[in-house]
Write a protein that holds these residues in place. Structure first.
Motif, PDB file in Angstrom:
ATOM      1  N   THR A  72       0.877  -1.241   0.021  1.00 17.95           N
ATOM      2  CA  THR A  72      -0.059  -0.071   0.047  1.00 17.95           C
ATOM      3  C   THR A  72       0.837   1.145   0.077  1.00 17.95           C
ATOM      4  O   THR A  72       1.977   1.376   0.583  1.00 17.95           O
ATOM      5  CB  THR A  72      -0.884  -0.037   1.182  1.00 17.95           C
ATOM      6  OG1 THR A  72      -1.535  -1.155   1.324  1.00 17.95           O
ATOM      7  CG2 THR A  72      -1.893   1.062   1.174  1.00 17.95           C
ATOM      8  N   TYR A 119      -8.191   8.506   3.919  1.00 21.84           N
ATOM      9  CA  TYR A 119      -9.005   7.718   3.104  1.00 21.84           C
ATOM     10  C   TYR A 119      -8.534   6.301   3.077  1.00 21.84           C
ATOM     11  O   TYR A 119      -9.367   5.368   3.231  1.00 21.84           O
ATOM     12  CB  TYR A 119      -8.703   8.133   1.582  1.00 21.84           C
ATOM     13  CG  TYR A 119      -9.270   7.227   0.636  1.00 21.84           C
ATOM     14  CD1 TYR A 119     -10.709   7.292   0.272  1.00 21.84           C
ATOM     15  CD2 TYR A 119      -8.519   6.113  -0.007  1.00 21.84           C
ATOM     16  CE1 TYR A 119     -11.431   6.433  -0.606  1.00 21.84           C
ATOM     17  CE2 TYR A 119      -9.348   5.280  -1.007  1.00 21.84           C
ATOM     18  CZ  TYR A 119     -10.515   5.276  -1.067  1.00 21.84           C
ATOM     19  OH  TYR A 119     -11.200   4.439  -1.812  1.00 21.84           O
ATOM     20  N   PHE A 120      -7.405   6.010   3.368  1.00 22.89           N
ATOM     21  CA  PHE A 120      -6.948   4.573   3.742  1.00 22.89           C
ATOM     22  C   PHE A 120      -7.456   4.035   4.956  1.00 22.89           C
ATOM     23  O   PHE A 120      -7.889   2.920   4.758  1.00 22.89           O
ATOM     24  CB  PHE A 120      -5.492   4.483   3.630  1.00 22.89           C
ATOM     25  CG  PHE A 120      -4.807   3.034   3.880  1.00 22.89           C
ATOM     26  CD1 PHE A 120      -4.696   2.303   2.921  1.00 22.89           C
ATOM     27  CD2 PHE A 120      -4.656   2.540   5.046  1.00 22.89           C
ATOM     28  CE1 PHE A 120      -4.251   0.842   3.030  1.00 22.89           C
ATOM     29  CE2 PHE A 120      -4.366   1.615   5.467  1.00 22.89           C
ATOM     30  CZ  PHE A 120      -4.010   0.427   4.374  1.00 22.89           C
ATOM     31  N   GLN A 121      -7.505   4.703   5.977  1.00 21.14           N
ATOM     32  CA  GLN A 121      -8.005   4.559   7.172  1.00 21.14           C
ATOM     33  C   GLN A 121      -9.458   4.302   7.071  1.00 21.14           C
ATOM     34  O   GLN A 121      -9.990   3.333   7.748  1.00 21.14           O
ATOM     35  CB  GLN A 121      -7.704   5.368   8.207  1.00 21.14           C
ATOM     36  CG  GLN A 121      -6.420   5.395   8.660  1.00 21.14           C
ATOM     37  CD  GLN A 121      -5.828   6.469   9.655  1.00 21.14           C
ATOM     38  OE1 GLN A 121      -6.560   6.817  10.165  1.00 21.14           O
ATOM     39  NE2 GLN A 121      -4.596   6.468   9.915  1.00 21.14           N
ATOM     40  N   ASP A 122     -10.143   4.980   6.301  1.00 19.55           N
ATOM     41  CA  ASP A 122     -11.737   4.805   5.918  1.00 19.55           C
ATOM     42  C   ASP A 122     -11.975   3.721   5.546  1.00 19.55           C
ATOM     43  O   ASP A 122     -13.130   2.850   5.588  1.00 19.55           O
ATOM     44  CB  ASP A 122     -12.138   5.923   5.179  1.00 19.55           C
ATOM     45  CG  ASP A 122     -12.422   7.372   5.753  1.00 19.55           C
ATOM     46  OD1 ASP A 122     -12.150   7.241   6.947  1.00 19.55           O
ATOM     47  OD2 ASP A 122     -12.401   8.329   5.176  1.00 19.55           O
ATOM     48  N   VAL A 123     -11.119   3.021   4.623  1.00 22.35           N
ATOM     49  CA  VAL A 123     -11.561   1.822   3.711  1.00 22.35           C
ATOM     50  C   VAL A 123     -10.782   0.538   4.322  1.00 22.35           C
ATOM     51  O   VAL A 123     -11.085  -0.627   3.651  1.00 22.35           O
ATOM     52  CB  VAL A 123     -11.185   1.956   2.316  1.00 22.35           C
ATOM     53  CG1 VAL A 123     -12.044   2.934   1.708  1.00 22.35           C
ATOM     54  CG2 VAL A 123      -9.771   2.111   1.766  1.00 22.35           C
ATOM     55  N   THR A 124      -9.767   0.759   5.115  1.00 25.75           N
ATOM     56  CA  THR A 124      -9.113  -0.375   5.838  1.00 25.75           C
ATOM     57  C   THR A 124      -9.038  -0.145   7.239  1.00 25.75           C
ATOM     58  O   THR A 124      -8.420   0.687   7.815  1.00 25.75           O
ATOM     59  CB  THR A 124      -7.634  -0.500   5.075  1.00 25.75           C
ATOM     60  OG1 THR A 124      -7.734  -0.328   3.805  1.00 25.75           O
ATOM     61  CG2 THR A 124      -6.936  -1.716   5.294  1.00 25.75           C
ATOM     62  N   SER A 125      -9.259  -1.394   7.871  1.00 22.21           N
ATOM     63  CA  SER A 125      -9.053  -1.466   9.449  1.00 22.21           C
ATOM     64  C   SER A 125      -7.692  -1.353   9.886  1.00 22.21           C
ATOM     65  O   SER A 125      -6.875  -2.331   9.003  1.00 22.21           O
ATOM     66  CB  SER A 125     -10.036  -2.662   9.806  1.00 22.21           C
ATOM     67  OG  SER A 125      -9.695  -3.667   9.775  1.00 22.21           O
ATOM     68  N   GLU A 171      -7.094  -5.291   9.471  1.00 19.53           N
ATOM     69  CA  GLU A 171      -6.687  -5.693   8.100  1.00 19.53           C
ATOM     70  C   GLU A 171      -5.251  -5.351   7.802  1.00 19.53           C
ATOM     71  O   GLU A 171      -4.483  -6.190   6.854  1.00 19.53           O
ATOM     72  CB  GLU A 171      -7.705  -5.002   7.094  1.00 19.53           C
ATOM     73  CG  GLU A 171      -9.145  -5.554   7.004  1.00 19.53           C
ATOM     74  CD  GLU A 171     -10.087  -4.890   6.322  1.00 19.53           C
ATOM     75  OE1 GLU A 171     -11.148  -5.490   5.788  1.00 19.53           O
ATOM     76  OE2 GLU A 171     -10.141  -3.476   6.350  1.00 19.53           O
ATOM     77  N   ARG A 189      -6.663  13.561   0.662  1.00 20.63           N
ATOM     78  CA  ARG A 189      -7.516  13.280   2.301  1.00 20.63           C
ATOM     79  C   ARG A 189      -6.284  13.498   3.247  1.00 20.63           C
ATOM     80  O   ARG A 189      -5.230  12.980   2.972  1.00 20.63           O
ATOM     81  CB  ARG A 189      -8.103  11.860   2.194  1.00 20.63           C
ATOM     82  CG  ARG A 189      -9.266  11.723   1.171  1.00 20.63           C
ATOM     83  CD  ARG A 189     -10.493  12.187   1.516  1.00 20.63           C
ATOM     84  NE  ARG A 189     -11.017  12.116   2.737  1.00 20.63           N
ATOM     85  CZ  ARG A 189     -11.951  11.287   3.136  1.00 20.63           C
ATOM     86  NH1 ARG A 189     -12.378  10.666   2.151  1.00 20.63           N
ATOM     87  NH2 ARG A 189     -12.283  11.106   4.273  1.00 20.63           N
TER      88      ARG A 189
END
Length: 106
Positions: A2, A36-42, A45, A105
């Protein structure tokens, strides 16, 4: 791997990022990823992704530092040539951020 897109990347030494990847420091990395990354990936994960990634990679060597349109990208290759990682600095986009056009973001 990532790509990191946090405002904090510009202040970090590029080598620090790969050291955190190699050390499985998923919490530090997660806290430096974009919103944004934190919004779509926990966090869970990311921990799983990093664990699997580090099963096939060992230590890394900086392969390239690329500057394109005021963006810095660092690309590392695993010494065993089985994997690679990339980190991108998007801080130059901050000046273009507006409510109507949220290009980067934070």
């Amino acid at each position: 791997m990532t790509m990191i897109g946090s405002d904090n990347v510009s202040t970090l030494k590029q080598q620090n990022i790969i050291e955190k990847i190699e050390a499985n420091d998923f919490e530090w990395l997660y806290n430096h990823f974009s919103d944004y990354f934190q919004d779509v990936t926990s966090l869970v994960e990311l921990k799983s992704i990093l664990k699997e990634y580090n099963k096939i990679s060992t230590t890394h060597t900086l392969f390239r530092h690329i500057k394109v349109n005021k963006t810095d990208e660092f690309i590392w290759i695993a010494d065993n040539r089985q994997a690679g990682a990339s980190a991108v600095n998007y801080t130059h986009l901050r000046a273009h951020d507006t409510t109507a056009n949220p290009g980067c973001r934070r």
